[in-house]
Write an enzyme that holds these catalytic residues in place. Sequence first.
Site, PDB file in Angstrom:
ATOM      1  CB  CYS A 150       6.128  -2.156  15.695  1.00 31.68           C
ATOM      2  SG  CYS A 150       7.821  -1.896  15.103  1.00 31.68           S
ATOM      3  CB  CYS A 185       2.781  -1.332  13.225  1.00 32.80           C
ATOM      4  SG  CYS A 185       2.938  -1.395  11.441  1.00 32.80           S
ATOM      5  CB  CYS A 207       0.818   6.768  11.159  1.00 31.13           C
ATOM      6  SG  CYS A 207       2.545   6.544  11.305  1.00 31.13           S
ATOM      7  CB  CYS A 234       3.114   7.519   2.962  1.00 30.35           C
ATOM      8  SG  CYS A 234       3.586   6.235   4.138  1.00 30.35           S
ATOM      9  CB  SER A 253      10.311   6.545   8.754  1.00 29.05           C
ATOM     10  OG  SER A 253       9.946   6.288  10.076  1.00 29.05           O
ATOM     11  CD  GLU A 283      -2.936  -1.185   2.259  1.00 30.18           C
ATOM     12  OE1 GLU A 283      -4.040  -1.703   2.052  1.00 30.18           O
ATOM     13  OE2 GLU A 283      -2.601  -0.733   3.368  1.00 30.18           O
ATOM     14  CB  CYS A 330       7.063  -5.421   8.485  1.00 32.36           C
ATOM     15  SG  CYS A 330       8.456  -4.591   9.285  1.00 32.36           S
ATOM     16  CG  LEU A 358      12.093   7.648  20.596  1.00 32.23           C
ATOM     17  CD1 LEU A 358      13.341   6.779  20.597  1.00 32.23           C
ATOM     18  CD2 LEU A 358      12.473   9.095  20.975  1.00 32.23           C
TER      19      LEU A 358
HETATM   20  S1  SF4 Z   1       6.119   0.149  12.373  1.00 32.99           S
HETATM   21 FE1  SF4 Z   1       7.368  -0.170  10.540  1.00 32.99          FE
HETATM   22  S2  SF4 Z   1       9.013  -1.521  11.266  1.00 32.99           S
HETATM   23 FE2  SF4 Z   1       7.389  -1.652  12.810  1.00 32.99          FE
HETATM   24  S3  SF4 Z   1       6.156  -3.429  12.152  1.00 32.99           S
HETATM   25 FE3  SF4 Z   1       5.232  -1.585  11.252  1.00 32.99          FE
HETATM   26  S4  SF4 Z   1       6.107  -1.493   9.195  1.00 32.99           S
HETATM   27 FE4  SF4 Z   1       7.427  -2.848  10.413  1.00 32.99          FE
END
Ligand code: SF4
Length: 356
Positions: free
Chosen positions: A122, A125, A343, A111, A201, A98, A118, A225
Amino acid sequence: MTSTAIQKQKDIRLLSPEQIKEALVSLGEKPFRAKQIYEWLWKKSARSFDEMTNLSVALREQLKEHFCIRPVAVANQQISSDRTIKSAFRLHDTHLVEGVLIPADDRMTACVSSQVGCSLTCKFCATGYMDRKRNLDASEIYDQVVAIRDMAEQNYSTPLTNIVYMGMGEPLLNYANVLKSIEHITSPEGLGMSPKRITVSTAGIAKMIKKLADDDVKFNLALSLHAANDVKRNQIMPINESNTLEALAEALQYFYQKTKNKITFEYIVFYNFNDTLQDAEELYRFTKKVPSMVNIIEYNPIKEADFINTEEDRLDKFSNYLRNKGVNVHVRRSRGKDIDAACGQLANRNKEEATA
Ligand code: SF4
């Protein structure tokens, strides 16, 4: 076309101008054609050899026989009530990634994604809950930028001004392709954009941040961060266990010394997790380690996690605390929430309605 023929075809956008020249010579063609072909591939974003009308039909046929072009296709598009546009891009092997166009008064930002899924996990996310399937190659990243640029021009009659590598994936784990894509975006033979308009980023991989410095990159670097103490950061970003805040601070100092580029810290404020004045003080102390600015970002809930966005008055107190200490702080309101484009929300959730 036989399957053997397909296997023999090489993606021509993996070749440098020099390699295209060599290929042409081996086909008995004039080397100067390489420049024309390279320009079609990058500057003009040709999606097929037939578009290359200043080449002879015979040469186009030869190119088709030996090479292929694998452009990404827009598989789906959603427009938010705030004008943000999220696109699902289909890759040649049917994977989806995306990309998002974020219009604002003073800028038009693309973006883009750098990986399918990934490998970092995190907790806040949506992409982090998907498996990492593969890295994108440079042309797949470049094509997202071109498609989003065209959307900005077609929908809002405004040129693209900024690019952020904040979509799906960890850019520094796809280092070579990310840098190659930026080379094409900034080159006069590509989009000719200034590297100052580009921000990569990272979730924080100290070794690769140092490599960026050694490679003397000209674009901006942002660190996601989200917590300025290791105990909390370990809880939400497991990558922190092997890349502690101390290691990251050292790498960022090294980056700044070499590039003189200020660092942007991205900080999502989670209710009752990292939004107290104690957290603000820790963030303040961390920002002192390197010339920097802070983007405070609203949290966008995802179904996989139970974090909550902080409350308005806590956000105000948090950001004012930093401001009063002299930190350069911007509060970024969420964009495209209603279409899961904000985000941390990218996870290929849109229905596939072909629009291209
Ligand atoms: S914030 Fe970025 S690095 Fe962390 S899981 Fe999501 S896509 Fe991956």
